[in-house]
Design a protein around this motif. Structure first.
Motif, PDB file in Angstrom:
ATOM      1  N   TRP A 131     -12.163  -7.263 -10.144  1.00 66.37           N
ATOM      2  CA  TRP A 131     -11.771  -5.691 -10.513  1.00 66.37           C
ATOM      3  C   TRP A 131     -12.118  -4.949  -9.454  1.00 66.37           C
ATOM      4  CZ3 TRP A 131      -8.366  -3.919 -13.830  1.00 66.37           C
ATOM      5  CH2 TRP A 131      -8.432  -2.683 -14.589  1.00 66.37           C
ATOM      6  N   THR A 132     -11.435  -3.990  -9.318  1.00 65.57           N
ATOM      7  CA  THR A 132     -12.178  -2.658  -8.359  1.00 65.57           C
ATOM      8  C   THR A 132     -13.353  -2.175  -8.071  1.00 65.57           C
ATOM      9  OG1 THR A 132     -11.235  -0.373  -9.830  1.00 65.57           O
ATOM     10  CG2 THR A 132      -9.338  -1.919  -7.889  1.00 65.57           C
ATOM     11  N   THR A 133     -14.063  -1.601  -9.735  1.00 66.50           N
ATOM     12  CA  THR A 133     -14.834  -1.483  -9.506  1.00 66.50           C
ATOM     13  C   THR A 133     -16.646  -3.009  -9.619  1.00 66.50           C
ATOM     14  OG1 THR A 133     -14.497   0.375 -11.203  1.00 66.50           O
ATOM     15  CG2 THR A 133     -16.518  -0.147 -10.958  1.00 66.50           C
ATOM     16  N   TYR A 184     -11.778 -10.306  -6.638  1.00 62.40           N
ATOM     17  CA  TYR A 184     -10.493  -9.637  -7.039  1.00 62.40           C
ATOM     18  C   TYR A 184     -10.702  -9.627  -8.768  1.00 62.40           C
ATOM     19  CZ  TYR A 184     -11.059 -14.414  -9.184  1.00 62.40           C
ATOM     20  OH  TYR A 184     -11.059 -15.708  -9.764  1.00 62.40           O
ATOM     21  N   ALA A 227     -12.512  -2.647   0.522  1.00 61.39           N
ATOM     22  CA  ALA A 227     -12.468  -2.125  -0.784  1.00 61.39           C
ATOM     23  C   ALA A 227     -13.299  -3.418  -2.095  1.00 61.39           C
ATOM     24  CB  ALA A 227     -11.425  -1.933  -1.578  1.00 61.39           C
ATOM     25  N   GLN A 228     -12.644  -4.564  -1.425  1.00 64.06           N
ATOM     26  CA  GLN A 228     -12.642  -6.240  -2.331  1.00 64.06           C
ATOM     27  C   GLN A 228     -13.397  -6.956  -1.431  1.00 64.06           C
ATOM     28  OE1 GLN A 228      -9.018  -5.023  -5.480  1.00 64.06           O
ATOM     29  NE2 GLN A 228     -10.486  -6.321  -6.074  1.00 64.06           N
TER      30      GLN A 228
END
Length: 115
Positions: free
Chosen positions: A73-75, A71, A90-91
């Motif tokens: 960050w997205t990268t 959770y 994605a996460q």
């Protein structure tokens, strides 16, 4: 089949997935601990490590799904892991660990976030 509990089901369209909570597995135990945390705000990265211990008190082997939500960050990238993970969205990552009766297994991983 065995009746283990009950739940209510809301209106659900045909051919859609229904999730029913049937109770907690009291004979499967998990403990999660953050083992390391490093941040460099100047270079914009975080490294975070976790260890998840699982114990099976059942009389049969089970597969425990360890679901971790990344959770911060997205990268992100898993840079170290004790077991293979599946990226489910994605996460979110998932580890599927077979645990024999009266056995303890440990999953550990490190995630590297950048922004």
């Amino acid at each position: 089949m065995e009746f283990t509990g009950e739940d209510t089901i809301d209106h659900t369209p045909r051919d859609e997935i229904v999730r029913v909570f049937t109770g907690n597995a009291f004979d499967l135990v998990g403990e999660r601990e953050r083992t390391d945390f490093k941040i460099d705000t100047g270079n914009r990265w975080i490294d975070e490590s976790f260890e998840i211990k699982m114990r099976n008190h059942k009389k049969e082997t089970v597969e425990i799904r360890v679901v971790e939500h990344l959770y911060r960050w997205t990268t992100w990238k898993i840079t170290k892991e004790s077991n293979f993970h599946l990226k489910t969205d994605a996460q979110t990552v998932e580890f599927r660990i077979p645990v024999k009766p009266d056995e303890e297994q440990t999953v550990s991983y490190t995630v590297h976030y950048t922004w």
